[in-house]
Design a protein around this motif. Structure first.
Motif, PDB file in Angstrom:
ATOM      1  N   PHE B 153      65.238 -64.243  78.574  1.00 55.53           N
ATOM      2  CA  PHE B 153      64.470 -63.000  78.561  1.00 55.53           C
ATOM      3  C   PHE B 153      65.265 -61.828  77.992  1.00 55.53           C
ATOM      4  CE2 PHE B 153      61.717 -64.977  81.871  1.00 55.53           C
ATOM      5  CZ  PHE B 153      60.513 -64.776  81.224  1.00 55.53           C
ATOM      6  N   ALA B 154      66.571 -62.045  77.762  1.00 53.64           N
ATOM      7  CA  ALA B 154      67.423 -60.928  77.336  1.00 53.64           C
ATOM      8  C   ALA B 154      66.912 -60.271  76.064  1.00 53.64           C
ATOM      9  CB  ALA B 154      68.857 -61.410  77.142  1.00 53.64           C
ATOM     10  N   THR B 155      66.278 -61.049  75.196  1.00 53.18           N
ATOM     11  CA  THR B 155      65.854 -60.475  73.921  1.00 53.18           C
ATOM     12  C   THR B 155      64.436 -59.898  73.986  1.00 53.18           C
ATOM     13  OG1 THR B 155      65.191 -62.706  73.304  1.00 53.18           O
ATOM     14  CG2 THR B 155      67.317 -61.936  72.482  1.00 53.18           C
ATOM     15  N   SER B 156      63.797 -59.965  75.162  1.00 52.98           N
ATOM     16  CA  SER B 156      62.424 -59.463  75.270  1.00 52.98           C
ATOM     17  C   SER B 156      62.405 -57.951  75.469  1.00 52.98           C
ATOM     18  CB  SER B 156      61.724 -60.106  76.463  1.00 52.98           C
ATOM     19  OG  SER B 156      61.834 -61.498  76.406  1.00 52.98           O
ATOM     20  N   TYR B 157      61.294 -57.358  75.075  1.00 49.68           N
ATOM     21  CA  TYR B 157      61.040 -55.955  75.390  1.00 49.68           C
ATOM     22  C   TYR B 157      60.210 -55.887  76.669  1.00 49.68           C
ATOM     23  CZ  TYR B 157      62.840 -54.502  70.897  1.00 49.68           C
ATOM     24  OH  TYR B 157      63.667 -54.253  69.836  1.00 49.68           O
ATOM     25  N   ALA B 158      60.227 -54.729  77.316  1.00 50.20           N
ATOM     26  CA  ALA B 158      59.552 -54.589  78.597  1.00 50.20           C
ATOM     27  C   ALA B 158      58.084 -54.992  78.504  1.00 50.20           C
ATOM     28  CB  ALA B 158      59.671 -53.149  79.085  1.00 50.20           C
ATOM     29  N   HIS B 159      57.416 -54.632  77.395  1.00 50.38           N
ATOM     30  CA  HIS B 159      55.972 -54.889  77.354  1.00 50.38           C
ATOM     31  C   HIS B 159      55.647 -56.367  77.209  1.00 50.38           C
ATOM     32  CE1 HIS B 159      55.692 -55.582  72.975  1.00 50.38           C
ATOM     33  NE2 HIS B 159      56.690 -54.735  72.905  1.00 50.38           N
ATOM     34  N   GLU B 160      56.688 -57.184  76.942  1.00 49.11           N
ATOM     35  CA  GLU B 160      56.446 -58.625  76.840  1.00 49.11           C
ATOM     36  C   GLU B 160      56.557 -59.315  78.199  1.00 49.11           C
ATOM     37  OE1 GLU B 160      58.179 -59.562  72.424  1.00 49.11           O
ATOM     38  OE2 GLU B 160      59.620 -58.949  73.940  1.00 49.11           O
ATOM     39  N   LEU B 161      56.904 -58.542  79.247  1.00 48.18           N
ATOM     40  CA  LEU B 161      57.121 -59.129  80.566  1.00 48.18           C
ATOM     41  C   LEU B 161      55.964 -58.781  81.508  1.00 48.18           C
ATOM     42  CD1 LEU B 161      60.856 -58.126  81.056  1.00 48.18           C
ATOM     43  CD2 LEU B 161      59.958 -60.206  80.041  1.00 48.18           C
ATOM     44  N   SER B 162      55.806 -59.580  82.557  1.00 54.29           N
ATOM     45  CA  SER B 162      54.808 -59.283  83.575  1.00 54.29           C
ATOM     46  C   SER B 162      55.383 -58.256  84.550  1.00 54.29           C
ATOM     47  CB  SER B 162      54.450 -60.560  84.325  1.00 54.29           C
ATOM     48  OG  SER B 162      55.533 -60.928  85.147  1.00 54.29           O
ATOM     49  N   GLY B 163      54.524 -57.739  85.407  1.00 54.12           N
ATOM     50  CA  GLY B 163      54.982 -56.728  86.360  1.00 54.12           C
ATOM     51  C   GLY B 163      56.130 -57.214  87.226  1.00 54.12           C
ATOM     52  N   GLY B 164      56.000 -58.443  87.741  1.00 53.04           N
ATOM     53  CA  GLY B 164      57.053 -58.982  88.595  1.00 53.04           C
ATOM     54  C   GLY B 164      58.354 -59.186  87.829  1.00 53.04           C
ATOM     55  N   GLN B 165      58.233 -59.650  86.577  1.00 57.25           N
ATOM     56  CA  GLN B 165      59.438 -59.850  85.763  1.00 57.25           C
ATOM     57  C   GLN B 165      60.118 -58.521  85.476  1.00 57.25           C
ATOM     58  OE1 GLN B 165      57.490 -61.882  82.580  1.00 57.25           O
ATOM     59  NE2 GLN B 165      58.059 -63.928  83.315  1.00 57.25           N
ATOM     60  N   ARG B 166      59.294 -57.505  85.193  1.00 58.40           N
ATOM     61  CA  ARG B 166      59.883 -56.188  84.939  1.00 58.40           C
ATOM     62  C   ARG B 166      60.614 -55.679  86.170  1.00 58.40           C
ATOM     63  NH1 ARG B 166      55.606 -52.730  81.441  1.00 58.40           N
ATOM     64  NH2 ARG B 166      54.471 -54.501  80.626  1.00 58.40           N
ATOM     65  N   GLN B 167      59.999 -55.891  87.336  1.00 61.41           N
ATOM     66  CA  GLN B 167      60.637 -55.394  88.547  1.00 61.41           C
ATOM     67  C   GLN B 167      61.961 -56.112  88.770  1.00 61.41           C
ATOM     68  OE1 GLN B 167      60.417 -52.764  89.561  1.00 61.41           O
ATOM     69  NE2 GLN B 167      59.355 -52.417  91.452  1.00 61.41           N
ATOM     70  N   ARG B 168      62.015 -57.397  88.404  1.00 61.15           N
ATOM     71  CA  ARG B 168      63.285 -58.126  88.525  1.00 61.15           C
ATOM     72  C   ARG B 168      64.324 -57.542  87.575  1.00 61.15           C
ATOM     73  NH1 ARG B 168      62.581 -63.357  91.144  1.00 61.15           N
ATOM     74  NH2 ARG B 168      60.397 -63.516  91.744  1.00 61.15           N
ATOM     75  N   VAL B 169      63.879 -57.153  86.369  1.00 61.97           N
ATOM     76  CA  VAL B 169      64.825 -56.519  85.443  1.00 61.97           C
ATOM     77  C   VAL B 169      65.331 -55.204  86.040  1.00 61.97           C
ATOM     78  CG1 VAL B 169      65.101 -55.485  83.160  1.00 61.97           C
ATOM     79  CG2 VAL B 169      63.796 -57.593  83.421  1.00 61.97           C
ATOM     80  N   GLY B 170      64.403 -54.444  86.648  1.00 58.30           N
ATOM     81  CA  GLY B 170      64.811 -53.194  87.278  1.00 58.30           C
ATOM     82  C   GLY B 170      65.834 -53.430  88.383  1.00 58.30           C
ATOM     83  N   ILE B 171      65.660 -54.512  89.132  1.00 60.13           N
ATOM     84  CA  ILE B 171      66.617 -54.837  90.193  1.00 60.13           C
ATOM     85  C   ILE B 171      67.950 -55.245  89.571  1.00 60.13           C
ATOM     86  CG2 ILE B 171      67.096 -56.458  92.068  1.00 60.13           C
ATOM     87  CD1 ILE B 171      64.029 -56.515  92.572  1.00 60.13           C
ATOM     88  N   ALA B 172      67.877 -56.055  88.491  1.00 61.17           N
ATOM     89  CA  ALA B 172      69.118 -56.468  87.819  1.00 61.17           C
ATOM     90  C   ALA B 172      69.876 -55.251  87.292  1.00 61.17           C
ATOM     91  CB  ALA B 172      68.791 -57.427  86.670  1.00 61.17           C
ATOM     92  N   ARG B 173      69.122 -54.271  86.756  1.00 62.91           N
ATOM     93  CA  ARG B 173      69.777 -53.061  86.242  1.00 62.91           C
ATOM     94  C   ARG B 173      70.507 -52.338  87.372  1.00 62.91           C
ATOM     95  NH1 ARG B 173      65.870 -48.842  83.676  1.00 62.91           N
ATOM     96  NH2 ARG B 173      65.046 -48.966  85.781  1.00 62.91           N
ATOM     97  N   ALA B 174      69.842 -52.238  88.529  1.00 63.32           N
ATOM     98  CA  ALA B 174      70.472 -51.560  89.653  1.00 63.32           C
ATOM     99  C   ALA B 174      71.714 -52.322  90.111  1.00 63.32           C
ATOM    100  CB  ALA B 174      69.478 -51.423  90.802  1.00 63.32           C
ATOM    101  N   LEU B 175      71.654 -53.663  90.057  1.00 67.76           N
ATOM    102  CA  LEU B 175      72.788 -54.467  90.530  1.00 67.76           C
ATOM    103  C   LEU B 175      73.942 -54.491  89.543  1.00 67.76           C
ATOM    104  CD1 LEU B 175      71.004 -57.606  92.007  1.00 67.76           C
ATOM    105  CD2 LEU B 175      71.997 -55.678  93.246  1.00 67.76           C
ATOM    106  N   SER B 176      73.658 -54.137  88.262  1.00 64.64           N
ATOM    107  CA  SER B 176      74.665 -54.335  87.214  1.00 64.64           C
ATOM    108  C   SER B 176      75.959 -53.593  87.502  1.00 64.64           C
ATOM    109  CB  SER B 176      74.096 -53.897  85.864  1.00 64.64           C
ATOM    110  OG  SER B 176      73.793 -52.519  85.916  1.00 64.64           O
TER     111      SER B 176
END
Lengths: 308, 332
Positions: B153-176
């Motif tokens: 998913f690293a090469t995807s843009y936000a609009h290519e993801l579902s709501g749950g996937q986006r929220q996981r990215v948001g969590i990953a960003r916070a954890l980074s």
């Protein structure tokens, strides 16, 4: 005009066509690209712009004479369009086609550079005002109010009067630095709305400095109206330059800008209409093309239509 | 509340008032001040979760953002591990930001649409000089796996993801940036119910694995029930009840908490339940009622003149349980 010149012009036209087709192919089937090319005038307008840019770049290949050469002022002044002089000669015995092509370099160049100056200034001022708000915003926007209230042409005329022959860089800077007020308003409004989005708060929470937040997160998401206003603005700048040059206060003669050419030709308009008419047509054609591209871009990039 | 000495996050007397717009070009008299957060104090011990619950507009999100200094508070202290966040200069603040992060409610608005997932996750690594190049790539892949996303998913843009996937990215960003403390600002409110459970489980797993401390903001007591150790209920910018989660759900003392609990759906159609439906709207925080802020909507039978004039203090009504109600000893 030699056979080689004609071939080069044809080559430029083909190149421009290929360029438009290539842009269309590269843009692919994305929704914005589709919206852009749905405008019936978008592709022809792109072609016109590509053609003028190509011809201007390849000026020595597509023209038979240097733009300053007075071929034979006694016998070849005000010569009607012919095989040798496709757009005729002007009252000074210079080939109109050659001057038109070299003039494209100056007129398009001034338009693009002045717009670059204006857009850059407008983006920075609008971005800073919108992002920091409070007194920064209030101060900058009052400055913009003043700028918008000043009659631009008279201001330019007064400043230009300080020089006998205005250097081109000064002309570009003057036109650019008097043309960013509207852009900065536009950018500020867009920044005000983008800065409230949560990814901006996320970036701040991660410790990003204001410059990073503004240039990486806010402005890229406010780019659409900036691009549109730049495309529409170049046309305006070109008209302004033509007006100044016509009055003899823009690009110093004998350099060929399209405004200068109209000025050179108009005293003989009755006997040699071609000397003024063709540069006039060139200005209209290019400005119309720029406006068409700007309109198509506006529809293509309108964030309210963006699916993401 | 809990003793401050052992707390990772200690908020004391937090106040945020938003001034009303001045009419007529800023020359007129300022309109009423919105008291979004009005003297809020709490502490969270390391590894624990505080659930902060209240209706929309009660100031709970403002609390979360003020703690991270995304909004500057007007008064109060926020101590992170004993450091007062509100007096730090920008350098020290940036360093401290590594230790506390936020996950937002709206998975659509919280990711920059112009960046790929990789760019989104690489940015915090670059800001804090944690990793670059291939090293950053490995860390991003590990982060994505940790939040249950394929590294592809690293090469995807936000609009290519579902709501749950986006929220996981948001969590990953916070954890980074490897924080100790996360503000979760309604992290599942915008998601489908099935996805809500997955994300809540993920958050619980992460808390265990990384020994995280959470401030979990929600408008719904049901969501908080399974994840919170302590629960604070907010109403009109004030905490009206505070208790260990088990206690709050079993024996609420403030009538507002009781009515919120009665609105939680129970998955048993035969269950006997008493619904308390609050009448009226939440009063405007620009014009809070005199006395107890809850009195105009309070269903308590003993409501009297005292409630209309004297604001109740937040006081201990049972061991570890605080409530701001004059009649907390006689709960609904």
């Amino acid at each position: 005009m030699t056979v080689w010149n004609w071939l080069a012009v044809g080559g430029a036209a083909v190149l421009a066509l290929v360029a438009v087709a290539e842009i269309r192919r590269r843009a692919g089937t994305g929704t914005s690209a589709r919206r852009f090319f749905r405008h019936p005038t978008a592709a022809p307008a792109l072609f016109v712009l590509a053609f003028f840019v190509t011809v201007a770049l390849a000026a020595p290949l597509v023209t038979p004479y240097r733009p300053y050469v007075q071929i034979d002022i006694a016998r070849l002044a005000n010569h009607a369009p012919s095989a040798q002089f496709p757009l005729g000669t002007d009252p000074f015995g210079r080939d109109v086609w050659s001057r038109l092509v070299y003039g494209a370099r100056i007129s398009l160049g001034i338009g693009a550079l002045a717009m670059l100056v204006a857009v850059t200034t407008g983006v920075v001022v609008g971005g800073v005002a919108g992002y920091f708000r409070r007194w920064v915003d209030a101060t900058l926007m009052r400055l913009v109010d003043v700028g918008l209230a000043m009659p631009r042409v008279f201001m330019l005329l007064m400043v230009v009067a300080l020089w006998e022959h205005v250097p081109l860089t000064v002309l570009v800077l003057l036109i650019g630095l008097t043309g960013w007020f509207g852009t900065s308003r536009l950018v500020r409004a867009e920044v005000l709305s983008v800065r409230e989005r949560e990814f901006v708060a996320a970036a701040r929470a991660l410790g990003a400095e204001p410059a990073r937040v503004i240039f990486r997160h806010v402005l890229p998401n406010a780019a659409a109206p900036i691009i549109v206003s730049a495309a529409l603005g170049i046309g305006n700048v070109m008209l302004l330059e033509a007006g100044l040059s016509f009055l003899g206060l823009g690009v110093p003669s004998p350099a060929p800008s399209w405004g200068n050419m109209i000025a050179d030709g108009w005293p003989k308009m009755a006997v040699a209409w071609w000397a003024s008419t063709f540069p006039g047509l060139a200005i209209s054609l290019v400005v119309m093309a720029l406006n068409a591209v700007g309109d198509a871009l506006r529809d293509a990039l309108d964030p309210r239509k963006e699916t993401a | 509340m809990t003793s401050s000495a052992s707390a990772l996050v200690d908020v004391q007397g937090l106040v945020k008032h938003f001034p009303g717009e001045r009419a007529f070009f800023g020359l007129g008299r300022p309109r009423a001040v919105v008291r979004a957060v009005d003297d809020v104090s709490f502490a969270i011990t390391p590894g624990q979760t505080l659930g902060l619950v209240g209706e929309s507009g009660c100031g709970k999100s403002t609390v979360g953002r003020t703690i991270l200094r995304l909004i500057e508070p007007d008064a109060g202290r926020v101590l992170i591990d004993g450091l007062n966040l509100l007096t730090l200069g920008s350098r020290e603040l940036r360093a401290l930001r590594r230790r506390m992060q936020i996950v937002f409610q709206d998975p659509y608005g919280s990711l920059n649409p112009r960046l790929t997932v990789r760019q989104t996750l690489a940015e915090p690594l670059a800001i804090h000089h944690l990793a670059t190049g291939a090293d950053a790539g490995r860390r991003i892949a590990a982060l994505l796996e940790e939040v249950g996303l394929d590294p592809g998913f690293a090469t995807s843009y936000a609009h290519e993801l579902s709501g749950g996937q986006r929220q996981r990215v948001g969590i990953a960003r916070a954890l980074s940036v490897e924080p100790q403390f996360l503000v979760l600002d309604e992290p599942v409110s915008a998601l489908d119910v099935s996805v809500q459970a997955q994300v809540l489980n993920l958050l619980a797993d992460l808390q265990q694995r990384r020994r995280l401390t959470y401030l979990f903001i929600a408008h719904d007591l049901a969501v908080v029930k399974h994840i919170a150790d302590q629960v604070a209920v907010m109403y009109l910018g004030k905490i009206v009840e505070w208790a260990p989660a088990a206690r709050l759900y079993a024996a609420p003392r403030h009538p507002y908490t009781t009515s919120l609990l009665s609105a939680v759906p129970v998955p048993d159609p035969m269950a006997q339940r008493r619904r308390i439906v609050l009448t009226g709207d939440v009063p405007s925080p620009a014009h809070p009622p005199a006395g107890c802020p809850f009195h105009p909507r309070c269903p308590h039978p003993k409501k009297d003149a005292r409630c209309r004039t004297e604001p109740p203090a937040l006081r201990e009504v049972a061991p570890g349980q605080l409530a701001a109600c004059h009649y907390a000893e006689e709960p609904l």
